[in-house]
Motif scaffolding. Structure first.
Motif, PDB file in Angstrom:
ATOM      1  N   GLU A 120      63.217   6.940  -5.925  1.00 24.31           N
ATOM      2  CA  GLU A 120      62.606   8.271  -6.056  1.00 24.31           C
ATOM      3  C   GLU A 120      63.192   9.036  -7.236  1.00 24.31           C
ATOM      4  N   ILE A 121      64.489   8.878  -7.436  1.00 21.87           N
ATOM      5  CA  ILE A 121      65.135   9.520  -8.596  1.00 21.87           C
ATOM      6  C   ILE A 121      64.558   8.941  -9.882  1.00 21.87           C
ATOM      7  N   ARG A 122      64.464   7.631  -9.922  1.00 19.01           N
ATOM      8  CA  ARG A 122      63.924   6.967 -11.114  1.00 19.01           C
ATOM      9  C   ARG A 122      62.497   7.441 -11.395  1.00 19.01           C
ATOM     10  N   ALA A 123      61.681   7.490 -10.334  1.00 17.94           N
ATOM     11  CA  ALA A 123      60.292   7.908 -10.514  1.00 17.94           C
ATOM     12  C   ALA A 123      60.215   9.344 -11.015  1.00 17.94           C
ATOM     13  N   LYS A 124      61.031  10.198 -10.451  1.00 17.91           N
ATOM     14  CA  LYS A 124      61.026  11.610 -10.877  1.00 17.91           C
ATOM     15  C   LYS A 124      61.458  11.726 -12.327  1.00 17.91           C
ATOM     16  N   TYR A 125      62.468  10.973 -12.721  1.00 17.91           N
ATOM     17  CA  TYR A 125      62.966  11.028 -14.115  1.00 17.91           C
ATOM     18  C   TYR A 125      61.888  10.556 -15.082  1.00 17.91           C
ATOM     19  N   TYR A 126      61.263   9.405 -14.757  1.00 18.65           N
ATOM     20  CA  TYR A 126      60.239   8.879 -15.663  1.00 18.65           C
ATOM     21  C   TYR A 126      59.006   9.777 -15.693  1.00 18.65           C
ATOM     22  N   ARG A 127      58.717  10.425 -14.578  1.00 17.27           N
ATOM     23  CA  ARG A 127      57.592  11.354 -14.561  1.00 17.27           C
ATOM     24  C   ARG A 127      57.825  12.512 -15.534  1.00 17.27           C
ATOM     25  N   GLU A 128      59.034  13.096 -15.482  1.00 19.58           N
ATOM     26  CA  GLU A 128      59.383  14.184 -16.397  1.00 19.58           C
ATOM     27  C   GLU A 128      59.389  13.692 -17.842  1.00 19.58           C
ATOM     28  N   MET A 129      59.873  12.465 -18.031  1.00 18.41           N
ATOM     29  CA  MET A 129      59.966  11.914 -19.388  1.00 18.41           C
ATOM     30  C   MET A 129      58.561  11.704 -19.966  1.00 18.41           C
ATOM     31  N   LYS A 130      57.673  11.126 -19.165  1.00 15.11           N
ATOM     32  CA  LYS A 130      56.318  10.880 -19.653  1.00 15.11           C
ATOM     33  C   LYS A 130      55.565  12.180 -19.890  1.00 15.11           C
ATOM     34  N   ARG A 131      55.831  13.163 -19.063  1.00 14.09           N
ATOM     35  CA  ARG A 131      55.185  14.469 -19.261  1.00 14.09           C
ATOM     36  C   ARG A 131      55.567  15.057 -20.616  1.00 14.09           C
ATOM     37  N   PHE A 132      56.850  14.915 -20.984  1.00 12.43           N
ATOM     38  CA  PHE A 132      57.293  15.432 -22.281  1.00 12.43           C
ATOM     39  C   PHE A 132      56.679  14.627 -23.421  1.00 12.43           C
ATOM     40  N   ILE A 133      56.647  13.301 -23.265  1.00 12.56           N
ATOM     41  CA  ILE A 133      56.092  12.458 -24.335  1.00 12.56           C
ATOM     42  C   ILE A 133      54.633  12.821 -24.587  1.00 12.56           C
ATOM     43  N   GLY A 134      53.905  13.163 -23.546  1.00  4.48           N
ATOM     44  CA  GLY A 134      52.478  13.440 -23.687  1.00  4.48           C
ATOM     45  C   GLY A 134      52.139  14.844 -24.124  1.00  4.48           C
ATOM     46  N   ILE A 135      53.131  15.669 -24.440  1.00  3.43           N
ATOM     47  CA  ILE A 135      52.865  17.056 -24.843  1.00  3.43           C
ATOM     48  C   ILE A 135      51.908  17.133 -26.033  1.00  3.43           C
ATOM     49  N   PRO A 136      52.101  16.328 -27.111  1.00  2.04           N
ATOM     50  CA  PRO A 136      51.178  16.447 -28.261  1.00  2.04           C
ATOM     51  C   PRO A 136      49.715  16.213 -27.889  1.00  2.04           C
ATOM     52  N   ASN A 137      49.429  15.370 -26.911  1.00  2.00           N
ATOM     53  CA  ASN A 137      48.041  15.139 -26.519  1.00  2.00           C
ATOM     54  C   ASN A 137      47.406  16.396 -25.956  1.00  2.00           C
ATOM     55  N   GLN A 138      48.219  17.240 -25.300  1.00  2.00           N
ATOM     56  CA  GLN A 138      47.700  18.462 -24.683  1.00  2.00           C
ATOM     57  C   GLN A 138      47.720  19.645 -25.642  1.00  2.00           C
ATOM     58  N   PHE A 139      48.397  19.480 -26.772  1.00  2.00           N
ATOM     59  CA  PHE A 139      48.598  20.601 -27.696  1.00  2.00           C
ATOM     60  C   PHE A 139      47.327  20.797 -28.519  1.00  2.00           C
TER      61      PHE A 139
END
Length: 1899
Positions: free
Chosen positions: A794-813
């Motif tokens: 669960e920790i791993r999933a939460k970390y990767y979720r936050e990481m992927k959300r940050f990586i995808g910021i330019p797509n939403q910008f």
């Protein structure tokens, strides 16, 4: 009529009341209704017309009247139409029901408005029969009630404005009407004006809202935007009081409600499922737009714009009209459903249309009105949509097959295939159809790929051809070749881009999509590269043409300036056709987004020399040269309309003169009238440009701020900043600019945002694992194993979720582009994809480290996974085993303490406390187990020994009474002797283990010592056993009978006494303690006496048995024994109890009061003991009563402990307990309290109160005592201070300690006030509280006063400010008086006793502040007059101003103001300055004397001017002397600075002549000869104090350094065979020229810098190296462009020295400032003001050590200065004021690298980097430096010696171990070189031969 059980009348009342008030039936108490008199009166009494029902505390209240107070809550009213008794028949015909909410006015108003007015005024039937007068009255009643409701609080009799009351505001029209009424009826003029203002603002939309229902949906779409502007204006107005926030919130809500109801009403009139699709679609889109726009308006205004509006900020939460938003989403769903259906219907053949016919498909929506959105209709809607999906599923299946067949038929035609997919795009997106068409979509993707390849092939075939040819690009109208090519490739770009969009929409899930996408993107990049190549070729061609006079770009002077073409009426300027084509190309290329080179844009400036007002020509020539320098490239399209308007003015002016203008280029006077008109128009255009530039600058600041905002942690600030940019663009667009004109500007800011976003994106990626939101984790131990909570996955999933959300910021910008623009931000992810591998590897490393934390703790919990008891039993036997384990356990315990409670693994915060607690518990458990096992082992040994000893002693104590028994006894004795050696070692083991047990647990097994005594007794018995046997045999042989007779006699006597004296039960029950004690004593005596007789008796019996005698009769003895035993047992119990009680009673109470637990334990033990007695007696009952009596007082004893009782409290205590008079605490025993036990129980509550009171009073009393002690002992620490008049005054030091003490004491007093016993000390506390408050205030003021006085006294003491001297003298006198009083009595508390001290301190502080302000203004005035004052401190400046004519003072400060002047020479009267003198002693006489005056800034300005004039004149003389003497100048006649400058001017002149004559080798020979001559000059002097020889030596060194460099230059020129003066090898050198006006200029490449004649003194010159030339070239080019320079590199590479050396070459004053974290923006601003005003250079060392905020602000100041320098302006704005700027000013920075051992450095922001041209200063050429310095010091073999010396330094650095005190850098090298020169000069003085000694001198 009486109501019965089934009374329908009351049932009617009950049901109505229950429904209205929302009462549940089970909670409704019906019986009271039956017996309620008010209800019965209403039903049964015909005269009672009314029944009122209202909620009350008891339930419901009934009444037959209406009271005024009834309006507070909801009220239900039943009233009769006719005065009749209510029956079941007339129940529903005679009773009306009404309700009131809030107020009667509101209820009446709503009834009239909603019910009666519409019916009686608008209904045709009723209005026709209704009297018109009554209709008017009804209308007036409605209007009047509305006014009352809107204007007044109904609880106040008079009308009074209450703006927060919006109960009467139900529609926007009500709000508008409210302000209209206030404007007419307001009580005050101000209120009327304010209401009128709001009324006028609202008038813009009032009519539309009043007629809202008559508007169309599209008109309301426009109304939303208008409404937004109106409410924004209302909120932002500042002319009157602000619009109330609550009222605005209500207004936004009712406007949204009106829009929602309007949309529902308009769409409700449509048949959404039946009307034609186009009609439904149009109306739905308009309705959706209304909802969405108003939601955006509310969110934007209340969430961003108004919250940041400082004059009137929005304080509440952001308002979001949720209902309107959900209505919009519902309409979107309806539109989507109709669109899908339309596509399906369009595709199916007529025979199958019945599958999705309207009646069937939309049947689920029957009965559901989609526009009526609310939470109750939402489930119905969702169910209908779900059913609809099921219905159309078969149709989708059929369509998929048909569509597949249709597409397969046309798939050979790419164009038809593409059209088919576009036509049925919505259907293809459906999952079912998309899956079915997988093959066809693959085909489409292949066709699109082929199209892309065709585009590429077409491009490659045509790109190099001629436009219009078959093999060239397609041609367009009026396009030159370059523009045509770019337009053609742009069209190809659009086609490729459309292809990509189609693929993304329909084919993104296919496997080949990515490769297609990459191919298309590569093609786009190829197109862009081609565009740039075309543009670059064009730029080079045009720029080469500009330098050619035959290019056709020249203007004839006598031709007319401009004329209108009679054919097409266009305005034509008399330029050549080539220039017209060029201008058209520039215009078209700019429109295409290219940046035109400056030279091309400035081509029209050639005509400026023919016209005084050149700006006119620029504006006329198609605006390319109008305000080009001021216009921002991306804003040009936005200015086009204004430029066209300006052109119209020109056309009109020409029309008036017959269509032709007679104005020519060389006839400027005729232009004046025409110019004035053009200037006015140009000013309007310039104003518009300034506004746009201001917006551009504002946006720049915002983007810079965004660049420094953490994208990872502060995303909301990013969103807000982006919204501010969008709002700003919207504001600009609202000013009338077209969206197409703003496109380039928007794209510019999109690209700037891209940079900022990418910067923060990269920063975020670098530290993603550390800066993600913190995840808290607990490390726990459960079910026998370590585990994380939450779990690891669960920790791993939460970390990767936050990481992927940050990586995808330019797509939403989305940036600030318009809706249809392509986003440029999504490519950022691909561009930074290389960093993803790193962040994923960091993530895995993070989780590896997380797992490592788990593994680190596994060894600690292993003991929890085994059976510890079994291990202990198995492995522990000897004491050594236990010792080892205890020691190991202790070590482990300490290691556990060192385990961290929390572990931080980047963004993971692991809480280890739970597992640490578990480990502690496990270790403690093991420890307890070890102790227990050790104790058990000891007890085992003890038991074994005790068993042996007990049995042995039992055997040994038996006295044999027969011969057989004697034999048996002897045998047993032998056995004991054999076993004794086996048992004895167990003693030692038990004692050793017991000793260890005491060590580890603090207590051992006490029975071990007792057992030792028992063993000793056993040993004695063993020794005496045989003797006893022998004696016994002898004794038994005595006379048994005689002893028997004596025994009988004694027994009878004892019985008689016992029967008489033994105590009875009555003594136990009623006897006093003394009697009982005496009885117990007598029984003990009798028992002892009888025991003696018993011994005799037993002895007699044994003897008789042994010797065979007849046993006597002892029945009497037995009866007496039994009686005594029973009596003794009873009294022994009493005696034991009494003894224990008396021991405690005799304890001193002061000592024993902390040990009352012993008394409690004593009572409990006796209580348990008495409970276990099987047969109770009078005595046990007596003892039980005593125990119970004492147990009662145990909990109350704490109230008589009295630790905090004062003597008075003790007396109260003694009185309460009734203790005897004279009782004192010192002699008080516990027994005294036991005797008063009954009183203690009785007075328990009084004792508790007494104890609490004493505790509280003691606390307060101690606090006040401490305060008194502080007040007496607290004193000011004073020190002696000597003022400017040498008078001594006492000043206070250590302020902080005293102020902190006062603050602590105030807090102490505040805490005392919370005590319930504070009342008795209130007066004293109040006195202290007042005194400390005064002290705090006085000391704060006195501290400020003392600091200001210490600063100002020396200034005013020497009369620096005569105007304020009187004020300061009065302050000084008052301050000294106060300090004198403090000196007399330095106690802190006496400060409050001084009369009038408070007002005196406030007055002094105010006056000192006025003095300070005057001083600051005075100093700023002087600095403005003489800018060099900016570089010295206030104290130095004041000293100069106060001693302006004092020579000694002047001498001490001149070196701070001038770079080279260390002192000056005065005339005999010290009234004039005659010469300046350097630090080394060089004297330069002035050509004109400088007169000293009291106006110091005036004569210092004269000194600076004279310094420059003198040097300028000396240069002229030196050059003249050099030319007349062929270069042989006497160095003693001119300063070093002038000698070097003249030498450089002559060198430049000679070289250029030699280049022309091809005689450079001759120049080189001359220079070598000159070098030999200078190095051979003997500068030694017999007089060691002779400064002239030293000056001459310095001059020669400087000349030698320059000549060495000049020789190198000539060698370089010879090597590259320079033939012209324009060759690069010569142009790149620093060249000095003397112009015809005797002005000196310095050239380097194409930069020209004026020499400014700042006296430099005799500072050592810098050795020229290639690095130096590189640095000079970069810095001079930077100054040419108006920028600064930035030498950067490690320490010791000559960065700062290079800047100083270049400044010296240019005659500049160079000021070096060492930057650190302490410098603020204001300090930097003052430095900048000084630099720009006096034309100096500022070199800011280690610039990147400044704070980030300071860097940001400083960048704006530097940018302002550089902009002024670049545009040659004479003033610029700094620190909020206009500052004159000297064009010779310059700003340079140096930097060490960030990191790599240089702490506190940081990278410069990009916007600051752009202001400075960088030059890397890495490794200086040490060989060359050493060679040149040795030459200058007079060494002949300088080259060889320098090389060897540098090699030694390099070897030392590489071979020796690094030490902090070792330095092998350039600074140390130069020190050795200078020292060698000193030794060489010493040798010359001594006459030693030089050649052989040079090497040894170096060594």
């Amino acid at each position: 009529m009486a109501g019965g059980p089934a009374d329908v009348r009351k049932l009617f009342l009950f049901t109505t009341t229950q429904n209205y008030f929302g009462l549940r039936p089970e909670l409704w108490d019906q019986p009271p209704l039956s017996s309620c008199p008010e209800v019965n009166n209403f039903l049964d009494d015909g005269n009672q017309m009314l029944l009122r029902v209202q909620r009350s505390d008891a339930g419901l209240a009934f009444s037959n009247t209406i009271d005024f107070d009834d309006t507070k809550d909801k009220v239900l009213v039943f009233f009769k139409l006719r005065p009749e008794v209510i029956t079941g028949d007339n129940l529903h015909n005679n009773i009306l029901v009404s309700s009131m909410v809030e107020s009667p006015v509101n209820s009446l108003y709503q009834a009239v408005r909603q019910v009666f007015a519409p019916m009686l005024l608008k209904d045709q039937e009723w209005s026709r029969n209704f009297d018109p007068k009554l209709q008017n009255l009804l209308s007036e009643l409605e209007a009047g009630l509305g006014v009352v409701l809107r204007r007044s609080d109904t609880n106040v009799p008079k009308l009074k404005l209450k703006e927060d009351d919006t109960r009467g505001i139900l529609t926007p029209s009500d709000e508008f009407q409210f302000w209209i009424e206030q404007a007419h009826r307001g009580n005050k003029q101000i209120s009327k004006e304010r209401a009128s203002y709001f009324k006028e603002l609202f008038e813009t939309i009032a009519r539309e809202f009043y007629n809202l229902d008559s508007l169309s949906l599209l008109e309301v779409v426009d109304l939303v935007e208008t409404t937004r502007d109106v409410v924004d204006d209302v909120w932002r107005q500042t002319e009157h009081d602000h619009y109330p926030e609550s009222r605005m919130l209500h207004l936004l809500d009712i406007i949204g409600g009106s829009f929602g109801r309007f949309v529902q009403k308009k769409l409700g009139s449509l048949k959404l499922w039946e009307d034609p699709y186009y009609l439904v679609k149009e109306n739905l889109k308009a309705g959706i737009s209304i909802c969405e726009q108003w939601v955006i308006v509310c969110s934007h205004l209340t969430g961003q714009v108004w919250q940041r509006y400082v004059p009137h900020p929005w304080k509440s939460e952001k308002y979001f009209p949720e209902t309107l938003d959900r209505l919009g989403k519902r309409l979107e769903e309806v539109l989507a459903i109709r669109t899908i259906h339309e596509k399906l219907l369009y595709f199916l053949p007529a025979s199958e249309e019945r599958i999705i016919c309207l009646s069937r498909v939309f049947e689920p929506f029957t009965g559901v009105n989609p526009v009526q959105y609310n939470p109750y209709t939402e489930p119905l809607w969702k169910a209908a949509v779900s059913q609809y999906e099921k219905i159309i599923a078969p149709a989708e299946q059929k369509i998929a097959g048909k569509l597949k067949n249709y597409i397969s038929e046309i798939q050979d035609s790419p164009q038809q295939l593409l059209q088919a997919f576009l036509k049925y795009k919505e259907l293809v997106k459906r999952p079912t159809i998309s899956k079915e068409l997988m093959l066809e979509r693959e085909t489409l993707l292949a066709r699109l790929g082929d199209s892309t390849k065709d585009f590429r092939l077409d491009f490659e075939n045509r790109c190099r051809g001629i436009p219009g040819d078959a093999s060239g690009p397609l041609s367009g109208k009026n396009l030159s070749e370059v523009v045509n090519n770019i337009v053609w490739v742009r069209q190809l770009e659009l086609k490729v881009d459309d292809t990509i969009k189609i693929a993304e929409a329909l084919l993104s899930d296919l496997s080949g999509f990515r490769s297609f996408h990459r191919s298309a993107e590569d093609l786009l990049d190829q197109f862009k590269l081609y565009e740039q190549e075309q543009f670059d070729d064009w730029s080079r061609e045009v720029q080469s043409g500009l330098s050619d006079s035959r290019s056709g770009l020249c203007i004839e002077a006598n031709s007319r300036i401009m004329e209108l073409d009679p054919n097409d009426g266009s305005l034509k300027v008399h330029y050549s056709d080539r220039l017209v084509v060029l201008l058209r190309e520039v215009r078209q290329l700019s429109a295409l987004g290219f940046v035109i080179p400056a030279k091309i844009q400035q081509v029209a400036n050639v005509a400026q020399k023919f016209c005084k007002q050149a700006i006119i020509l620029k504006q006329v020539a198609h605006f390319y040269n109008s305000i080009d320098q001021q216009m921002i490239q991306s804003q040009r399209p936005m200015m086009l309309q204004s430029a066209l308007a300006f052109e119209q003015i020109i056309k009109n002016s020409k029309a008036g003169s017959g269509g032709k203008s007679q104005i020519t280029w060389d006839n400027p006077k005729e232009l004046e009238g025409y110019i004035q008109k053009l200037q006015n128009a140009a000013e309007r255009l310039a104003t518009e440009n300034r506004k746009l530039r201001k917006w551009h600058t504002t946006f720049c600041e915002k983007v810079v701020i965004l660049m420094n905002i953490d994208l990872l942690r502060q995303q909301q600030r990013w969103k807000d900043g982006l919204q501010e940019l969008r709002t700003g663009l919207a504001s600009v667009a609202a000013q009338g600019f077209q969206a197409s004109d703003m496109h380039a500007w928007r794209q510019h800011w999109n690209h700037q945002l891209y940079k900022a976003l990418e910067h923060q994106y990269q920063m975020g990626l670098e530290a993603l694992n550390e800066n993600l939101p913190e995840i808290s984790i607990d490390l726990t131990y459960k079910q026998g194993r370590l585990q994380f909570r939450p779990p690891f996955e669960e920790i791993r999933a939460k970390y990767y979720r936050e990481m992927k959300r940050f990586i995808g910021i330019p797509n939403q910008f989305k940036g600030v582009g318009e809706a249809g623009d392509e986003s440029i931000f999504s490519v950022m992810i691909d561009r930074n994809a290389s960093g993803f591998l790193t962040i994923y590897s960091k993530a895995e490393d993070l989780f590896r480290r997380l797992s490592a934390v788990l593994h680190q703790h596994k060894e600690w919990v292993v003991i929890g996974q085994v059976d510890m008891e079994a291990l202990v039993e198995k492995h522990l036997f000897t004491v050594i085993d236990w010792e080892k384990n205890f020691k190991a356990l202790k070590i482990k315990g300490k290691e556990v303490e060192r385990l961290p409670s929390a572990v931080k693994v980047d963004c993971l915060n692991i809480n280890c406390s739970p597992v640490k607690t578990v480990i502690d518990d496990l270790i403690q458990k093991l420890f307890d187990l070890l102790v227990l096992s050790l104790k058990k082992s000891i007890q085992t040994h003890i038991h074994e020994i005790d068993t042996f000893v007990t049995e042995a002693m039992k055997i040994l104590t038996i006295i044999p009474q027969s011969v057989e028994e004697i034999g048996d006894t002897n045998l047993q004795y032998s056995n004991l002797q054999d076993r004794r050696p086996e048992v004895l070692p167990l003693f030692q083991q038990a004692e050793d283990k017991n000793k260890l047990l005491r060590t580890v647990s603090g207590s051992g097994v006490e029975t071990v010592s007792n057992l030792r005594a028992k063993w000793d007794k056993f040993e004695l018995m063993m020794e005496s056993h045989q003797l006893m046997i022998k004696d016994q045999i002898e004794v038994m042989k005595g006379n048994v009978k005689s002893r028997l007779q004596i025994y009988y006699q004694e027994l009878e006597k004892f019985k008689a006494r016992w029967d008489q004296l033994k105590p009875g039960d009555d003594i136990i029950e009623t006897g006093q303690q003394n009697t009982l004690d005496q009885s117990a004593k007598s029984i003990k005596e009798k028992k002892i006496e009888f025991d003696d007789l018993e011994v005799i008796r037993k002895k007699l019996v044994d003897d008789c048995h042994h010797f065979g005698l007849e046993e006597p009769n002892f029945s009497l003895a037995y009866s007496i024994s039994k009686d005594i035993e029973s009596c003794a047992q009873i009294w022994a119990l009493y005696e034991e109890f009494q003894q224990g009680l008396q021991e405690m009673a005799n304890e001193d109470w002061i000592t024993y009061r902390t040990k009352t637990y012993l008394f409690e334990e004593f009572l409990m033990s006796w209580h348990d003991r008495l409970r276990k007695v099987e047969e109770h007696s009078v005595m046990t009952v007596k003892l039980q009563s005593e125990v119970d009596k004492y147990k009662i007082i145990i909990p109350i004893l704490k109230y008589v402990r009295g630790e905090h009782l004062s003597p008075d409290h003790w007396l109260d205590l003694f009185r309460l307990l009734g203790l005897p008079r004279g009782t004192s605490l010192e002699k008080l025993l516990f027994g005294d309290l036991l005797r008063a036990a009954d009183a203690i129980v009785e007075k328990a509550s009084d004792l508790k109160d007494l104890n609490s009171r004493a505790q509280g009073e003691v606390t307060i009393r101690e606090a006040l005592r401490e305060l008194d002690l502080w007040g007496v002992g607290a004193v000011f620490s004073l020190i002696d201070y000597e003022d400017s008049q040498n008078r001594t005054i006492k000043l206070i030091k250590d302020w902080k300690d005293i102020v902190n003490q006062v603050g602590d004491n105030r807090c102490l007093l505040q805490s005392l006030k919370d005590s319930p016993y504070y009342k008795g000390f209130e007066d004293k506390v109040s006195i202290w509280e007042r005194k400390l408050a005064q002290l705090d205030e006085y000391m704060q003021n006195l501290n400020h006063i003392q600091r200001k006085w210490v600063y100002l006294e020396p200034i005013f003491g020497r009369g620096a400010l005569p105007k304020e001297q009187t004020r300061f003298n009065k302050v000084d006198e008052d301050f000294r008086s106060i300090m004198m009083d403090i000196k007399k009595d330095n106690r802190v508390t006496t400060l409050t006793t001084h009369a009038g001290i408070r007002n005196a301190l406030l007055t002094i502080l105010d006056q000192l502040q006025r003095c300070q302000k005057s001083l600051n203004e005075f100093l700023e005035e002087k600095r403005s007059a003489f800018p060099r004052f900016y570089f010295i401190g206030d104290d130095d400046l004041l000293e100069i101003l106060g001693q302006s004519t004092n020579p000694s003072v002047i001498q001490s400060h001149l070196k701070k103001l001038f770079a080279g002047i260390n002192s000056v020479c005065f005339d005999e009267e010290s009234k004039h300055i005659t010469a300046m003198k350097s630090l080394e002693g060089e004297v330069v006489p002035f050509k004109s004397k400088v007169l000293l005056s009291n106006n110091v800034e005036a004569w210092l300005n004269d000194l600076a001017l004279e310094m420059k004039q003198t040097l300028k004149q000396l240069l002229k003389e030196c050059i003249t002397a050099g030319r007349s003497s062929q270069g042989a100048i006497d160095p003693s006649l001119f300063p070093s600075q002038i000698l070097c400058l003249a030498e450089q001017i002559k060198f430049t002149e000679d070289v250029e002549n030699a280049i022309k004559d091809h005689s450079l080798h001759q120049i080189e020979a001359q220079l070598v000869a000159k070098l030999e001559r200078y190095t051979s000059v003997d500068t030694s002097s017999e007089d060691p104090g002779n400064s002239e020889s030293g000056i001459l030596e310095l001059k020669l060194k400087a000349l030698i350094l320059d000549i060495i460099h000049n020789i190198d230059i000539v060698k370089q020129l010879n090597q590259v065979q320079v033939h012209t003066t324009d060759d690069w090898a010569w142009k790149k050198q620093v060249r000095f020229y003397m112009k015809s006006d005797h002005t000196c200029y310095v050239h380097m490449v194409d930069s020209e810098l004026q020499y400014t004649y700042e006296y430099q003194g005799n500072i050592p010159k810098l050795v020229y190296t290639p690095l130096t030339d590189k640095c000079y070239l970069t810095l001079t080019q930077a100054m040419k462009m108006g920028l600064g320079g930035n030498p950067y590199g490690p320490a010791g590479t000559g960065k700062t020295e290079s800047v100083k050396a270049l400044g010296g070459l240019l005659g500049r004053q160079v000021l070096v400032f060492n930057c650190d974290e302490g410098i603020d923006v204001k300090s930097m601003g003052r430095i900048f003001v000084g630099l720009v005003k006096c034309g100096a250079w500022g070199c800011f060392d280690e610039f990147n050590r400044l704070e980030e905020a300071v860097l940001s602000a400083v960048s704006m100041q530097i940018q302002t200065i550089q902009d002024a320098l670049k545009n040659h302006r004479t003033v610029c704005e700094l620190l909020g004021k206009e500052v004159e700027i000297n064009s010779n000013s310059g700003i340079f920075i140096t930097m060490n690298p960030a990191g790599k051992g240089y702490g506190g450095r940081q990278k410069l922001p990009d916007n600051l980097k752009q202001l400075f041209r960088p030059v890397a200063m890495s490794r200086p050429d040490n060989d060359l430096i050493a060679e040149v310095i040795l030459y200058s010091e007079g060494f002949k073999d300088a080259k060889e010696l320098g090389r060897k010396l540098v090699a030694i330094f390099n070897l030392s650095r590489e071979l020796l171990t690094p030490q902090q005190h070792y330095d092998w850098g350039l600074r140390a090298l130069k020190t050795v070189l200078r020292g060698s020169g000193n030794l060489l000069r010493q040798l010359k003085k001594n006459g030693t031969k030089q050649d052989d000694e040079e090497g040894s001198r170096i060594v």
